[in-house]
Design a protein around this motif. Structure first.
Motif, PDB file in Angstrom:
ATOM      1  N   ARG A  44      -0.042 -16.368 -24.325  1.00 37.44           N
ATOM      2  CA  ARG A  44      -0.497 -15.057 -23.880  1.00 37.44           C
ATOM      3  C   ARG A  44       0.515 -14.520 -22.881  1.00 37.44           C
ATOM      4  NH1 ARG A  44      -5.732 -12.811 -23.922  1.00 37.44           N
ATOM      5  NH2 ARG A  44      -5.851 -10.909 -22.659  1.00 37.44           N
ATOM      6  N   VAL A  45       0.856 -13.241 -23.000  1.00 37.54           N
ATOM      7  CA  VAL A  45       1.754 -12.588 -22.044  1.00 37.54           C
ATOM      8  C   VAL A  45       1.031 -11.423 -21.390  1.00 37.54           C
ATOM      9  CG1 VAL A  45       3.925 -11.378 -21.680  1.00 37.54           C
ATOM     10  CG2 VAL A  45       3.821 -13.250 -23.328  1.00 37.54           C
ATOM     11  N   GLU A  46       0.945 -11.472 -20.076  1.00 34.94           N
ATOM     12  CA  GLU A  46       0.471 -10.344 -19.283  1.00 34.94           C
ATOM     13  C   GLU A  46       1.709  -9.557 -18.852  1.00 34.94           C
ATOM     14  OE1 GLU A  46      -2.729  -9.521 -18.536  1.00 34.94           O
ATOM     15  OE2 GLU A  46      -3.519 -11.209 -19.710  1.00 34.94           O
ATOM     16  N   ALA A  47       1.747  -8.261 -19.152  1.00 36.67           N
ATOM     17  CA  ALA A  47       2.949  -7.448 -18.922  1.00 36.67           C
ATOM     18  C   ALA A  47       2.648  -6.267 -18.008  1.00 36.67           C
ATOM     19  CB  ALA A  47       3.517  -6.957 -20.252  1.00 36.67           C
ATOM     20  N   GLN A  48       3.573  -6.028 -17.084  1.00 33.35           N
ATOM     21  CA  GLN A  48       3.495  -4.866 -16.194  1.00 33.35           C
ATOM     22  C   GLN A  48       4.891  -4.276 -16.045  1.00 33.35           C
ATOM     23  OE1 GLN A  48       0.926  -3.154 -14.272  1.00 33.35           O
ATOM     24  NE2 GLN A  48       2.685  -1.784 -14.163  1.00 33.35           N
ATOM     25  N   THR A  49       4.994  -2.968 -16.208  1.00 35.82           N
ATOM     26  CA  THR A  49       6.260  -2.277 -16.002  1.00 35.82           C
ATOM     27  C   THR A  49       6.295  -1.719 -14.581  1.00 35.82           C
ATOM     28  OG1 THR A  49       6.467  -1.724 -18.335  1.00 35.82           O
ATOM     29  CG2 THR A  49       7.729  -0.390 -16.795  1.00 35.82           C
ATOM     30  N   PHE A  50       7.412  -1.962 -13.889  1.00 38.08           N
ATOM     31  CA  PHE A  50       7.593  -1.535 -12.507  1.00 38.08           C
ATOM     32  C   PHE A  50       8.782  -0.583 -12.392  1.00 38.08           C
ATOM     33  CE2 PHE A  50       5.604  -5.754 -11.801  1.00 38.08           C
ATOM     34  CZ  PHE A  50       4.570  -5.400 -10.937  1.00 38.08           C
ATOM     35  N   LEU A  51       8.669   0.355 -11.465  1.00 41.76           N
ATOM     36  CA  LEU A  51       9.789   1.186 -11.044  1.00 41.76           C
ATOM     37  C   LEU A  51      10.300   0.601  -9.729  1.00 41.76           C
ATOM     38  CD1 LEU A  51      11.581   3.650 -11.393  1.00 41.76           C
ATOM     39  CD2 LEU A  51       9.771   5.053 -10.381  1.00 41.76           C
ATOM     40  N   VAL A  52      11.539   0.158  -9.722  1.00 42.94           N
ATOM     41  CA  VAL A  52      12.103  -0.549  -8.570  1.00 42.94           C
ATOM     42  C   VAL A  52      12.570   0.447  -7.514  1.00 42.94           C
ATOM     43  CG1 VAL A  52      13.861  -2.192  -7.824  1.00 42.94           C
ATOM     44  CG2 VAL A  52      12.818  -2.429 -10.092  1.00 42.94           C
ATOM     45  N   VAL A  53      12.097   0.271  -6.282  1.00 41.65           N
ATOM     46  CA  VAL A  53      12.458   1.164  -5.174  1.00 41.65           C
ATOM     47  C   VAL A  53      12.782   0.332  -3.935  1.00 41.65           C
ATOM     48  CG1 VAL A  53      11.050   3.096  -6.005  1.00 41.65           C
ATOM     49  CG2 VAL A  53      10.035   1.390  -4.473  1.00 41.65           C
ATOM     50  N   ASN A  54      13.503   0.942  -3.014  1.00 48.09           N
ATOM     51  CA  ASN A  54      13.755   0.316  -1.715  1.00 48.09           C
ATOM     52  C   ASN A  54      12.731   0.887  -0.740  1.00 48.09           C
ATOM     53  OD1 ASN A  54      14.714  -0.781   0.643  1.00 48.09           O
ATOM     54  ND2 ASN A  54      16.875  -0.297   0.234  1.00 48.09           N
ATOM     55  N   ASP A  55      11.574   0.248  -0.678  1.00 53.14           N
ATOM     56  CA  ASP A  55      10.474   0.772   0.118  1.00 53.14           C
ATOM     57  C   ASP A  55       9.492  -0.365   0.412  1.00 53.14           C
ATOM     58  OD1 ASP A  55       8.402   2.106   1.319  1.00 53.14           O
ATOM     59  OD2 ASP A  55       8.012   3.475  -0.346  1.00 53.14           O
ATOM     60  N   SER A  56       9.368  -0.718   1.661  1.00 55.38           N
ATOM     61  CA  SER A  56       8.479  -1.815   2.044  1.00 55.38           C
ATOM     62  C   SER A  56       7.008  -1.470   1.807  1.00 55.38           C
ATOM     63  CB  SER A  56       8.701  -2.181   3.513  1.00 55.38           C
ATOM     64  OG  SER A  56       8.422  -1.068   4.354  1.00 55.38           O
ATOM     65  N   ASN A  57       6.697  -0.187   1.599  1.00 54.39           N
ATOM     66  CA  ASN A  57       5.320   0.210   1.308  1.00 54.39           C
ATOM     67  C   ASN A  57       4.964   0.064  -0.171  1.00 54.39           C
ATOM     68  OD1 ASN A  57       4.605   1.006   3.987  1.00 54.39           O
ATOM     69  ND2 ASN A  57       5.844   2.863   3.703  1.00 54.39           N
ATOM     70  N   ALA A  58       5.966  -0.184  -1.001  1.00 59.44           N
ATOM     71  CA  ALA A  58       5.713  -0.415  -2.418  1.00 59.44           C
ATOM     72  C   ALA A  58       5.152  -1.827  -2.608  1.00 59.44           C
ATOM     73  CB  ALA A  58       6.997  -0.236  -3.222  1.00 59.44           C
ATOM     74  N   LEU A  59       4.760  -2.161  -3.825  1.00 58.07           N
ATOM     75  CA  LEU A  59       4.210  -3.485  -4.090  1.00 58.07           C
ATOM     76  C   LEU A  59       5.232  -4.576  -3.774  1.00 58.07           C
ATOM     77  CD1 LEU A  59       2.342  -2.824  -7.463  1.00 58.07           C
ATOM     78  CD2 LEU A  59       1.326  -3.132  -5.193  1.00 58.07           C
TER      79      LEU A  59
END
Length: 262
Positions: free
Chosen positions: A149-164
């Motif tokens: 099973r693969v759980e997949a999540q697409t992320f937008l990479v940012v330079n921000d400590s408030n991001a995930l």
């Protein structure tokens, strides 16, 4: 799930040789393939494959990323190109601020920078195995045909400590009820679309199919993740030996190669 895994087990790698293609140059005799447009439910490949159990009842065996998204979804529908690092970008990519795009101090996680899109795959196995590098970690001598099973999540990479913080979704020796589990899986990005597919990665195509059968659970929206947390994951020496993002398999569009999504 990236095709580089097959190098882990030479015998299984032999299975990647396709049989003769039809007039449209499609591989024949394989189960449903991945990646796909998760908004399109059509598919005529009805090879009988049982859905794997929920991730919480399986062992996490691998965790890796691809640049860009291999799947196409409502939140990541911007086509990049058809190269090994093509795929799809998050829709919000062009709206990022100068601060979000600033270069980080570290580049421990190679080949990813602010503004990039990554698709992250948490790979789970029904085998009694421990996490590690490659597909070999999802199998064992006594369990050679696991449910995957693969759980997949697409992320937008940012330079921000408030991001995930990617470390919130890492493994870090986390055991729950005797099973290897990530510290958490992403939430808040829509109900995952679940379907039967295969492994992915740039060595596969519609003419050369993957023989591995996988239950996919793909979240439909992007989320922002802090580049510094990806670098921290690499700096920590993760058990998966991942320090860079992998290439993509181009979208599978032939209905003959896709399972219907119910």
């Amino acid at each position: 799930m990236t095709a580089y895994f097959k190098a882990s087990i030479a015998a299984l790698a032999l299975l990647t040789v396709p049989v003769a293609a039809n007039a449209e140059n499609l591989c024949q005799g394989y189960g449903p393939q991945t990646p796909r447009d998760i908004s399109n439910t059509a598919g005529s490949n009805t090879t009988t494959v049982a859905f794997a159990p929920e991730a919480a009842t399986l062992n996490l065996c691998n965790l890796h990323t691809h640049t860009n998204a291999e799947h196409k979804g409502p939140g990541f529908s911007v086509f990049v190109d058809d190269s090994d690092h093509g795929g799809f970008r998050c829709n919000e990519t062009d709206t990022l601020t100068e601060a979000e795009l600033a270069a980080p101090e570290s580049d421990a996680f190679h080949g990813v920078k602010p503004g990039d899109t990554i698709e992250v795959h948490w790979v789970f196995s029904s085998c009694n195995v421990s996490p590690g590098k490659g597909l070999g970690s999802c199998l064992s001598d006594s369990c050679v045909n696991p449910q995957l099973r693969v759980e997949a999540q697409t992320f937008l990479v940012v330079n921000d400590s408030n991001a995930l913080n990617f470390m919130d979704f890492a493994y870090q020796d986390n055991i729950v009820d005797g099973l290897h589990q990530p510290k958490a899986l992403p939430t808040g990005t829509g109900s995952p679309v679940t379907f039967i597919g295969s492994t992915t990665g740039p060595s596969y195509s519609q003419a050369k199919c993957s023989p591995f059968q996988v239950t996919w659970s793909v979240r439909p929206q992007c989320a922002k993740v802090d580049i510094n947390s990806l670098n921290a994951w690499a700096d920590a020496g993760n058990i998966f030996q991942e320090d860079h993002s992998h290439g993509v398999r181009q979208l599978v569009t032939a209905e003959e190669l896709l399972a219907p999504i119910n």
